[in-house]
Design an enzyme around this catalytic site. Structure first.
Site, mmCIF file in Angstrom:
data_model
loop_
_atom_site.group_PDB
_atom_site.id
_atom_site.type_symbol
_atom_site.label_atom_id
_atom_site.label_comp_id
_atom_site.label_asym_id
_atom_site.label_seq_id
_atom_site.Cartn_x
_atom_site.Cartn_y
_atom_site.Cartn_z
ATOM 1 N N PRO A 9 47.109 60.666 49.940
ATOM 2 C CA PRO A 9 45.905 60.666 50.774
ATOM 3 C C PRO A 9 45.954 61.617 51.971
ATOM 4 O O PRO A 9 47.004 61.779 52.599
ATOM 5 C CB PRO A 9 45.816 59.215 51.264
ATOM 6 C CG PRO A 9 47.186 58.669 51.121
ATOM 7 C CD PRO A 9 47.785 59.361 49.940
ATOM 8 N N ASN A 10 44.817 62.213 52.211
ATOM 9 C CA ASN A 10 44.575 63.100 53.366
ATOM 10 C C ASN A 10 45.260 64.461 53.261
ATOM 11 O O ASN A 10 45.106 65.294 54.153
ATOM 12 C CB ASN A 10 44.967 62.417 54.694
ATOM 13 C CG ASN A 10 44.181 61.139 54.914
ATOM 14 O OD1 ASN A 10 42.960 61.169 54.848
ATOM 15 N ND2 ASN A 10 44.852 60.041 55.136
ATOM 16 N N ARG A 17 43.926 69.495 59.278
ATOM 17 C CA ARG A 17 44.469 68.230 59.780
ATOM 18 C C ARG A 17 45.750 68.470 60.590
ATOM 19 O O ARG A 17 46.756 68.938 60.047
ATOM 20 C CB ARG A 17 44.805 67.373 58.553
ATOM 21 C CG ARG A 17 45.450 66.071 58.840
ATOM 22 C CD ARG A 17 45.952 65.410 57.562
ATOM 23 N NE ARG A 17 46.606 64.172 57.890
ATOM 24 C CZ ARG A 17 47.558 63.613 57.158
ATOM 25 N NH1 ARG A 17 47.946 64.163 56.034
ATOM 26 N NH2 ARG A 17 48.104 62.485 57.545
ATOM 27 N N TYR A 22 51.460 69.718 60.596
ATOM 28 C CA TYR A 22 51.538 70.014 59.161
ATOM 29 C C TYR A 22 51.388 71.489 58.805
ATOM 30 O O TYR A 22 51.506 71.854 57.638
ATOM 31 C CB TYR A 22 50.473 69.199 58.413
ATOM 32 C CG TYR A 22 50.659 67.703 58.558
ATOM 33 C CD1 TYR A 22 51.817 67.080 58.111
ATOM 34 C CD2 TYR A 22 49.676 66.904 59.161
ATOM 35 C CE1 TYR A 22 52.002 65.714 58.253
ATOM 36 C CE2 TYR A 22 49.849 65.538 59.307
ATOM 37 C CZ TYR A 22 51.011 64.946 58.849
ATOM 38 O OH TYR A 22 51.197 63.601 58.980
ATOM 39 N N ASN A 73 54.506 63.830 47.220
ATOM 40 C CA ASN A 73 54.301 63.556 48.641
ATOM 41 C C ASN A 73 53.321 62.386 48.694
ATOM 42 O O ASN A 73 52.105 62.584 48.588
ATOM 43 C CB ASN A 73 53.737 64.771 49.376
ATOM 44 C CG ASN A 73 53.610 64.499 50.882
ATOM 45 O OD1 ASN A 73 53.716 63.351 51.309
ATOM 46 N ND2 ASN A 73 53.371 65.543 51.657
ATOM 47 N N ALA A 76 50.670 58.769 53.482
ATOM 48 C CA ALA A 76 50.749 57.463 54.164
ATOM 49 C C ALA A 76 51.231 56.347 53.234
ATOM 50 O O ALA A 76 51.845 55.366 53.693
ATOM 51 C CB ALA A 76 49.388 57.108 54.747
ATOM 52 N N GLU A 97 60.965 63.087 46.483
ATOM 53 C CA GLU A 97 59.968 62.802 47.518
ATOM 54 C C GLU A 97 59.955 63.933 48.552
ATOM 55 O O GLU A 97 61.019 64.375 48.991
ATOM 56 C CB GLU A 97 60.298 61.471 48.208
ATOM 57 C CG GLU A 97 59.296 61.120 49.299
ATOM 58 C CD GLU A 97 59.531 59.734 49.865
ATOM 59 O OE1 GLU A 97 59.640 58.772 49.088
ATOM 60 O OE2 GLU A 97 59.616 59.624 51.098
ATOM 61 N N HIS A 99 58.064 65.610 52.151
ATOM 62 C CA HIS A 99 57.164 65.542 53.305
ATOM 63 C C HIS A 99 57.187 66.869 54.031
ATOM 64 O O HIS A 99 58.261 67.490 54.162
ATOM 65 C CB HIS A 99 57.589 64.428 54.277
ATOM 66 C CG HIS A 99 57.583 63.085 53.634
ATOM 67 N ND1 HIS A 99 56.420 62.404 53.357
ATOM 68 C CD2 HIS A 99 58.589 62.325 53.161
ATOM 69 C CE1 HIS A 99 56.712 61.270 52.758
ATOM 70 N NE2 HIS A 99 58.019 61.195 52.619
ATOM 71 N N ARG A 106 59.349 61.112 63.921
ATOM 72 C CA ARG A 106 57.996 60.724 64.334
ATOM 73 C C ARG A 106 57.939 59.222 64.644
ATOM 74 O O ARG A 106 58.963 58.614 64.925
ATOM 75 C CB ARG A 106 57.012 61.147 63.230
ATOM 76 C CG ARG A 106 57.031 62.673 63.004
ATOM 77 C CD ARG A 106 56.048 63.104 61.953
ATOM 78 N NE ARG A 106 54.670 62.831 62.378
ATOM 79 C CZ ARG A 106 53.630 62.834 61.541
ATOM 80 N NH1 ARG A 106 53.803 63.092 60.254
ATOM 81 N NH2 ARG A 106 52.419 62.577 61.987
#
Ligand code: DQA
Length: 145
Positions: A9-10, A17, A22, A73, A76, A97, A99, A106
């Site tokens: 998502p996103n 964004r 990012y 990825n 969230a 995985e 990111h 963070r």
């Protein structure tokens, strides 16, 4: 070799964004660059993005039997989704995985990954290059088998 890259998502909003977190590149460019690296390595890369948890679960299921490995990825959903974790595990496919940001540097809620434990490895913090590093690492693992 066939590898699927799955984005949660996103991530379709990359570029607009939080570019300070990012980066400036959109998802299309990142996927194009990663697919091009795949071509150099003789890997057929297919990419998929959805904001919807169930669609991501369905897509992972559809990879079974026609894919050598997954790069995901989960965005969230990394921090919340038992369903995605179970889907990766059920696929029995080697999965990395990814990111863009270093989630460990963070907010605390990003320090937990429900999905990392069913992956062969995790790459984070290298921006768009995280995907290329994941592709290279997964390809090496698959060919050294
Ligand atoms: C992300 C990190 C997640 O915590 C966040 O929810 C995202 C993007 C990353 O690539 O850095 O959407 O997965």
């Amino acid at each position: 070799m066939k590898i699927k890259i799955i984005n949660g998502p996103n991530l379709a909003l990359l570029g607009k964004r939080e570019p300070d977190v990012y980066g400036e590149d959109g998802l299309d460019k990142i996927m194009k660059d990663t697919t091009a690296r795949g071509k150099e390595l003789n890997i057929e890369v297919e990419t998929f993005q959805s904001d919807i948890e169930g669609e991501l679960v369905n897509y992972i299921g559809k990879c079974i039997g026609n894919t050598d490995g997954l790069i995901i990825n989960p965005a969230a959903y990394t921090h919340t989704s038992v369903a995605l974790r179970d889907a990766i595990k059920a696929s029995d496919l080697p999965c990395v995985e990814v990111h863009l940001s270093n989630t460990m540097a963070r907010e605390e809620f990003r320090h937990t990954s429900l999905t990392a434990g069913v992956c062969i490895g995790q790459i984070m913090g290298f921006g768009a290059n995280s995907y290329i590093l994941a592709l290279e690492g997964l390809a090496k693992t698959l060919t050294n088998k």
